[in-house]
Design a protein around this motif. Structure first.
Motif, PDB file in Angstrom:
ATOM      1  N   GLN A  83      49.714  70.584  48.154  1.00  0.00           N
ATOM      2  CA  GLN A  83      48.437  69.590  48.043  1.00  0.00           C
ATOM      3  C   GLN A  83      47.520  69.648  47.118  1.00  0.00           C
ATOM      4  OE1 GLN A  83      47.069  66.850  50.465  1.00  0.00           O
ATOM      5  NE2 GLN A  83      46.785  66.672  48.313  1.00  0.00           N
ATOM      6  N   THR A  84      47.487  71.381  46.580  1.00  0.00           N
ATOM      7  CA  THR A  84      46.672  71.635  45.407  1.00  0.00           C
ATOM      8  C   THR A  84      47.431  71.257  44.193  1.00  0.00           C
ATOM      9  OG1 THR A  84      45.818  73.593  46.552  1.00  0.00           O
ATOM     10  CG2 THR A  84      45.960  73.470  44.074  1.00  0.00           C
ATOM     11  N   ALA A  85      48.824  71.238  44.157  1.00  0.00           N
ATOM     12  CA  ALA A  85      49.693  70.762  42.987  1.00  0.00           C
ATOM     13  C   ALA A  85      49.802  69.319  42.628  1.00  0.00           C
ATOM     14  CB  ALA A  85      50.818  71.652  43.249  1.00  0.00           C
ATOM     15  N   LEU A  86      49.765  68.635  43.800  1.00  0.00           N
ATOM     16  CA  LEU A  86      50.050  67.087  43.440  1.00  0.00           C
ATOM     17  C   LEU A  86      48.921  66.194  43.864  1.00  0.00           C
ATOM     18  CD1 LEU A  86      53.239  67.471  45.621  1.00  0.00           C
ATOM     19  CD2 LEU A  86      53.089  67.492  43.250  1.00  0.00           C
ATOM     20  N   PRO A  87      48.812  65.258  43.158  1.00  0.00           N
ATOM     21  CA  PRO A  87      47.689  64.236  43.208  1.00  0.00           C
ATOM     22  C   PRO A  87      47.814  63.106  44.584  1.00  0.00           C
ATOM     23  CG  PRO A  87      49.631  63.283  41.713  1.00  0.00           C
ATOM     24  CD  PRO A  87      50.041  64.458  42.418  1.00  0.00           C
ATOM     25  N   ILE A  88      48.755  63.566  45.340  1.00  0.00           N
ATOM     26  CA  ILE A  88      48.682  62.585  46.496  1.00  0.00           C
ATOM     27  C   ILE A  88      48.403  63.404  47.890  1.00  0.00           C
ATOM     28  CG2 ILE A  88      50.036  60.879  45.354  1.00  0.00           C
ATOM     29  CD1 ILE A  88      52.664  61.908  46.979  1.00  0.00           C
ATOM     30  N   PRO A  89      48.196  62.716  49.014  1.00  0.00           N
ATOM     31  CA  PRO A  89      48.049  63.532  50.213  1.00  0.00           C
ATOM     32  C   PRO A  89      49.556  64.101  50.827  1.00  0.00           C
ATOM     33  CG  PRO A  89      46.770  61.672  50.310  1.00  0.00           C
ATOM     34  CD  PRO A  89      47.667  61.548  48.942  1.00  0.00           C
ATOM     35  N   VAL A  90      49.308  65.126  51.088  1.00  0.00           N
ATOM     36  CA  VAL A  90      50.487  65.822  51.544  1.00  0.00           C
ATOM     37  C   VAL A  90      50.279  66.209  53.214  1.00  0.00           C
ATOM     38  CG1 VAL A  90      52.306  67.880  51.417  1.00  0.00           C
ATOM     39  CG2 VAL A  90      51.077  66.928  49.400  1.00  0.00           C
ATOM     40  N   LEU A  91      51.358  65.833  53.843  1.00  0.00           N
ATOM     41  CA  LEU A  91      51.030  65.695  55.354  1.00  0.00           C
ATOM     42  C   LEU A  91      52.275  66.488  55.816  1.00  0.00           C
ATOM     43  CD1 LEU A  91      50.361  62.056  56.275  1.00  0.00           C
ATOM     44  CD2 LEU A  91      48.788  63.711  55.610  1.00  0.00           C
ATOM     45  N   SER A  92      51.841  67.620  56.996  1.00  0.00           N
ATOM     46  CA  SER A  92      52.912  68.491  57.549  1.00  0.00           C
ATOM     47  C   SER A  92      52.354  68.361  59.226  1.00  0.00           C
ATOM     48  CB  SER A  92      52.628  69.879  57.116  1.00  0.00           C
ATOM     49  OG  SER A  92      51.508  70.386  57.542  1.00  0.00           O
ATOM     50  N   SER A  93      53.423  68.426  59.958  1.00  0.00           N
ATOM     51  CA  SER A  93      53.213  68.017  61.368  1.00  0.00           C
ATOM     52  C   SER A  93      52.468  69.016  62.212  1.00  0.00           C
ATOM     53  CB  SER A  93      54.711  67.683  61.939  1.00  0.00           C
ATOM     54  OG  SER A  93      55.485  68.934  61.805  1.00  0.00           O
ATOM     55  N   PRO A  94      52.701  70.317  62.245  1.00  0.00           N
ATOM     56  CA  PRO A  94      51.928  71.094  62.909  1.00  0.00           C
ATOM     57  C   PRO A  94      50.574  70.910  63.132  1.00  0.00           C
ATOM     58  CG  PRO A  94      53.566  72.503  61.897  1.00  0.00           C
ATOM     59  CD  PRO A  94      53.413  71.109  61.249  1.00  0.00           C
ATOM     60  N   PRO A  95      49.760  70.998  62.186  1.00  0.00           N
ATOM     61  CA  PRO A  95      48.115  70.978  62.146  1.00  0.00           C
ATOM     62  C   PRO A  95      47.820  69.599  62.862  1.00  0.00           C
ATOM     63  CG  PRO A  95      48.957  70.908  60.055  1.00  0.00           C
ATOM     64  CD  PRO A  95      49.905  71.479  60.714  1.00  0.00           C
ATOM     65  N   LEU A  96      48.534  68.508  62.370  1.00  0.00           N
ATOM     66  CA  LEU A  96      48.205  67.146  62.803  1.00  0.00           C
ATOM     67  C   LEU A  96      48.599  67.068  64.506  1.00  0.00           C
ATOM     68  CD1 LEU A  96      49.191  65.139  60.070  1.00  0.00           C
ATOM     69  CD2 LEU A  96      46.802  65.526  60.616  1.00  0.00           C
ATOM     70  N   CYS A  97      49.644  67.605  64.715  1.00  0.00           N
ATOM     71  CA  CYS A  97      49.911  67.686  66.131  1.00  0.00           C
ATOM     72  C   CYS A  97      49.255  68.604  66.915  1.00  0.00           C
ATOM     73  CB  CYS A  97      51.556  68.374  66.194  1.00  0.00           C
ATOM     74  SG  CYS A  97      52.199  68.308  68.082  1.00  0.00           S
ATOM     75  N   ILE A  98      48.527  69.776  66.390  1.00  0.00           N
ATOM     76  CA  ILE A  98      47.783  70.441  67.273  1.00  0.00           C
ATOM     77  C   ILE A  98      46.173  69.761  67.509  1.00  0.00           C
ATOM     78  CG2 ILE A  98      46.144  72.681  67.110  1.00  0.00           C
ATOM     79  CD1 ILE A  98      49.027  73.272  68.016  1.00  0.00           C
ATOM     80  N   GLU A  99      45.883  69.042  66.533  1.00  0.00           N
ATOM     81  CA  GLU A  99      44.589  68.312  66.822  1.00  0.00           C
ATOM     82  C   GLU A  99      44.821  67.137  67.629  1.00  0.00           C
ATOM     83  OE1 GLU A  99      41.724  68.945  65.251  1.00  0.00           O
ATOM     84  OE2 GLU A  99      42.500  70.597  64.281  1.00  0.00           O
ATOM     85  N   ALA A 100      46.082  66.521  67.506  1.00  0.00           N
ATOM     86  CA  ALA A 100      46.163  65.646  68.620  1.00  0.00           C
ATOM     87  C   ALA A 100      46.228  66.124  70.035  1.00  0.00           C
ATOM     88  CB  ALA A 100      47.603  64.808  68.303  1.00  0.00           C
ATOM     89  N   LEU A 101      46.646  67.295  70.246  1.00  0.00           N
ATOM     90  CA  LEU A 101      46.511  68.070  71.574  1.00  0.00           C
ATOM     91  C   LEU A 101      45.145  68.407  71.863  1.00  0.00           C
ATOM     92  CD1 LEU A 101      49.595  70.375  71.272  1.00  0.00           C
ATOM     93  CD2 LEU A 101      49.492  68.211  72.688  1.00  0.00           C
ATOM     94  N   VAL A 102      44.522  68.770  70.952  1.00  0.00           N
ATOM     95  CA  VAL A 102      42.965  69.145  71.293  1.00  0.00           C
ATOM     96  C   VAL A 102      42.258  67.958  71.751  1.00  0.00           C
ATOM     97  CG1 VAL A 102      40.925  69.614  70.075  1.00  0.00           C
ATOM     98  CG2 VAL A 102      42.958  71.103  69.611  1.00  0.00           C
ATOM     99  N   ARG A 103      42.748  66.669  70.880  1.00  0.00           N
ATOM    100  CA  ARG A 103      41.792  65.446  71.350  1.00  0.00           C
ATOM    101  C   ARG A 103      42.509  65.157  72.762  1.00  0.00           C
ATOM    102  NH1 ARG A 103      43.189  64.087  66.118  1.00  0.00           N
ATOM    103  NH2 ARG A 103      45.041  62.839  66.724  1.00  0.00           N
ATOM    104  N   HIS A 104      43.765  65.039  73.214  1.00  0.00           N
ATOM    105  CA  HIS A 104      44.226  64.724  74.492  1.00  0.00           C
ATOM    106  C   HIS A 104      43.627  65.779  75.480  1.00  0.00           C
ATOM    107  CE1 HIS A 104      47.057  64.195  77.715  1.00  0.00           C
ATOM    108  NE2 HIS A 104      47.206  65.443  78.009  1.00  0.00           N
ATOM    109  N   TYR A 105      43.645  66.983  75.359  1.00  0.00           N
ATOM    110  CA  TYR A 105      43.177  67.962  76.416  1.00  0.00           C
ATOM    111  C   TYR A 105      41.326  67.859  76.456  1.00  0.00           C
ATOM    112  CZ  TYR A 105      47.514  69.723  77.514  1.00  0.00           C
ATOM    113  OH  TYR A 105      48.911  69.840  77.985  1.00  0.00           O
ATOM    114  N   GLY A 106      40.845  67.417  75.479  1.00  0.00           N
ATOM    115  CA  GLY A 106      39.344  67.150  75.475  1.00  0.00           C
ATOM    116  C   GLY A 106      39.044  66.097  76.048  1.00  0.00           C
ATOM    117  N   GLU A 107      39.861  65.116  76.174  1.00  0.00           N
ATOM    118  CA  GLU A 107      39.660  63.772  77.054  1.00  0.00           C
ATOM    119  C   GLU A 107      40.130  63.905  78.382  1.00  0.00           C
ATOM    120  OE1 GLU A 107      41.653  60.946  74.562  1.00  0.00           O
ATOM    121  OE2 GLU A 107      40.353  61.150  72.998  1.00  0.00           O
ATOM    122  N   ALA A 108      40.968  64.933  78.682  1.00  0.00           N
ATOM    123  CA  ALA A 108      41.538  65.024  80.033  1.00  0.00           C
ATOM    124  C   ALA A 108      40.527  65.388  81.018  1.00  0.00           C
ATOM    125  CB  ALA A 108      42.821  66.040  79.824  1.00  0.00           C
TER     126      ALA A 108
END
Length: 218
Positions: A193-218
């Motif tokens: 992400q620092t080296a490249l001019p475009i957004p770089v996405l990886s799955s673990p952090p986004l997945c954890i955020e989705a879990l946090v949202r799920h359990y926050g709403e549960a």
């Protein structure tokens, strides 16, 4: 009680997710199941009805163990997970569902980096599925980084990382968002992400955020 089952096909991801879940969702009762043979057989022989049955069986065992939410951390099992979703009633999240959704939102030209052939098709198909769901038109360039997974399997992370960086720089020139299709590349995300001019996405952090949202709403 909220009980989360996390299903893996590579052992190091179990430790990584245990640490992330302890940090972000300490109150959730999580357990982990590992079957390394699934990815090994997918790489050797490709998808098959037997692989699908085994994935469905894993999901069924997780539900029988009391899980009311299931996470699969292997991108290569994505088509089989679709079958499991139809067979059992327990909600199932794929590790790269949140990443694919974010990529579509950031598109429309999406580059996907893969290190195994078993991931290429499922990752591209998943992005297309989310694009259709969101009513977006995207173009996808999927690139298999030859030799990277073999280097990582042999314990040569330095060579794996070098190959990924070279491929990422090339792919970034033609796309406006990059997806690291496997969690095994996630440790490179910040540097890329620092080296490249475009957004770089990886799955673990986004997945954890989705879990946090799920359990926050549960």
């Amino acid at each position: 009680m909220n009980r989360l089952a996390v299903l893996h096909t590579v052992s190091f991801l179990a430790d990584r997710f245990k640490a992330m879940l302890r940090e972000r969702l300490p109150a959730v009762d999580a357990f982990h199941m590992l079957d390394e043979s699934l990815l090994q057989d997918l790489l050797r022989h490709g998808p098959s009805p037997a692989i699908t049955r085994r994935v469905v069986t894993l999901a069924t065992l997780a539900a029988d163990a009391g899980a009311n939410f299931i996470l699969f951390t292997c991108s290569s099992t994505s088509p089989a997970v679709d079958v499991a979703r139809r067979v059992i009633g327990t909600p199932i999240l794929k590790i790269d569902d949140p990443m694919a959704e974010r990529a579509v939102e950031l598109g429309p030209r999406i580059g996907i980096l893969c290190t195994t052939s078993s991931t290429q098709g499922p990752s591209a198909d998943l992005v297309h599925e989310h694009a259709t769901r969101l009513g977006r038109t995207v173009t996808i360039e999927s690139h298999l980084v030859d030799g990277a997974f073999a280097a990582l399997s042999a314990g040569d992370r330095e060579e794996h990382d070098r190959l990924i960086r070279e491929a990422a720089a090339d792919l970034a020139a033609r796309n406006n968002v990059m997806v690291l299709a496997q969690a095994s590349m996630a440790h490179l995300a910040d540097g890329l992400q620092t080296a490249l001019p475009i957004p770089v996405l990886s799955s673990p952090p986004l997945c954890i955020e989705a879990l946090v949202r799920h359990y926050g709403e549960a």
